[in-house]
Scaffold this motif. Structure first.
Motif: not given
Length: 478
Positions: A452-470
């Motif tokens: 679950f900690a690894v999945a949380a790290g994956i979620g952190a990467v997703a946050v960065g990508l989500a911020l780049s969407l338009r």
């Protein structure tokens, strides 16, 4: 938006009927994708099968999906909507009948493969049709309905099969679905209108021969790595994965060589659109977390908490239903505000709930677990619709089918990768803890915490990508 503008973008009734028909049919076929997991122990006993043999009923389904989906980009341009619909539901119905009357394992396995062939066609067909019929200004709301299909159907599957198996023989998992599939087939062929003309694109046999071991090898190799139970892996998974990667590289080179002559099985020019690349990357990351969670949470509920398969299904069902209920609402928000804050909120919830799951213990109250899963499901609902709508929106019409096929293929591969990664992490940690003298339950909890900690790290990467969407309109590649 003014009343006139709303009226202008309102879909004609004929188009709404086409999309509704495809949504119902896709729900039926995807529902069947997840019903088998609960039934495997019953089939082992009834058909006198080993665990390794019976697992092929799910592995073969997954492999068939991975092999067929990449061809749908070509098929959807080569054949009309009605013909593809008839092919998809016809294959699914035939496979369901075979599975329902199967006298033994091999016929049942063949039925599952035929079912998967039809299932693989339906979701790209649905998404391509929506892109064709729905203006960009309303796609979010309509795509939100797709999330009902891709979230509620898999969530309902295990619960439904658990209820059926409690009162009826396993064959009724298929025999009860068959009349619904046949009704959808007849109704669709009578009322469905073509939204595209049949083309004359040639089929490149070399591309097909590369895609089968390519995508099939990757998914099979990842599934073998994920099923490792002793902290190590045998030779089969890495070899299959290596062959798959080599064949996919050759497949990509082949598509690049063919694209100018319009003979590509998958037109990779979709990756020339920045929002497609970012949306697909976000979907891949989300799928890794989603499919990993689908595997890890039942392991915790059944192995650590001692819940039955039916009890586990009932506990996870509200989250799946919530994702479906939120889908259309999120889609309307997307049409109004765009993807960035929706996807970022979803990715943040994904990261935070995975962090919360690193703190669960063998005595964590069930209402707390239910609450965490509901928040996690909310995160996925806010993530998926903006991501795949943003990915597909900028594509021109001639790339709709290829974009849908690539997106669906990447989801399949990412799902297998998520299961392989998170289960392998859990297993390695658990074996190491037991070797250090930790008792079995505590070691398994420790493994789950790390996953679950690894999945949380994956979620952190997703946050960065989500911020780049338009939000984008259709544009030229760059």
């Amino acid at each position: 938006m003014t009343t006139a503008a709303v009226a202008e973008t309102k879909l004609p009734r004929r188009h709404r009927n086409v999309i509704a028909t495809l949504l119902v049919a896709t729900f039926v076929v995807i529902l069947n994708e997840t019903i088998m997991g609960v039934a495997l122990p019953v089939l082992m006993e009834d058909l006198h099968l080993s665990a390794g043999t019976v697992q092929w009923l799910t592995t073969a389904f997954m492999l068939t999906m991975a092999v067929v989906i990449p061809t749908t980009g070509f098929l959807l341009q080569r054949f009309s909507t009605r013909r593809m619909y008839g092919m998809a539901l016809g294959l699914f119905s035939a496979g369901t009948l075979l599975a329902g009357i199967a006298p033994g394992f091999w016929v049942l396995l063949l039925g599952r493969i035929v079912q998967a062939s039809g299932t693989a066609i339906m979701l790209p067909l649905l998404m391509t049709t929506i892109l064709t019929l729905v203006p960009v200004s309303r796609r979010g709301a309509v795509m939100g309905n797709v999330s009902i299909v891709i979230s509620v159907a898999p969530a309902v599957g295990p619960t439904l099969s658990g209820l059926i198996l409690q009162y009826l023989p396993w064959r009724f998992m298929f025999l009860l679905v068959l009349p619904i599939a046949l009704a959808a087939l007849v109704f669709g062929l009578r009322g469905l209108t073509n939204v595209n003309a049949e083309g004359d694109q040639p089929l490149d046999i070399v591309s097909v021969l590369l895609s089968v071991p390519g995508f099939g090898g990757i998914v099979f190799g990842l599934s073998q790595l994920g099923e490792s139970s002793n902290g190590g892996v045998g030779w089969l998974g890495p070899v299959a994965l290596g062959i798959g990667v080599i064949c996919v590289v050759l497949f990509v080179l082949r598509q690049q060589a063919l694209v100018k002559g319009k003979g590509a099985l998958l037109d990779l020019r979709v990756f020339g659109y920045a929002m497609f690349r970012r949306g697909v990357a976000l979907l891949v990351i989300a799928a890794v977390a989603l499919f990993g969670a689908i595997i890890l949470l039942p392991i915790y509920f059944q192995n650590i908490r001692g819940l039955s398969t039916l009890g586990t299904g009932m506990l996870l069902l509200p989250g799946g239903l919530l994702m479906g209920l939120l889908g259309p609402f999120v889609g309307r928000l997307f049409d109004r505000y765009g993807p960035r804050w929706l996807a970022t909120s979803g990715a943040t919830l994904l990261m935070l709930t995975m962090l919360a799951l690193t703190q669960v213990t063998p005595t964590t109250p069930v209402p707390v677990l239910l609450g965490i899963h509901l928040v996690l499901s909310t995160g996925f609902a806010f993530l998926f619709t903006p991501a795949f709508t943003t990915a597909l929106n900028p594509l021109p019409p001639h790339l709709y089918s290829h974009g849908s096929a690539i997106l669906s293929t990447m989801q399949q591969v990412a799902g297998a990768a998520g299961v392989a990664l998170l289960v392998a992490v859990m297993t390695l940690r658990m074996v190491a803890a037991q070797a250090g003298g930790t008792e079995a339950v505590a070691a398994e909890v420790s493994g789950l915490h790390l996953s679950f900690a690894v999945a949380a790290g994956i979620g952190a990467v997703a946050v960065g990508l989500a911020l780049s969407l338009r939000k984008t309109e259709a544009a030229a590649p760059h």
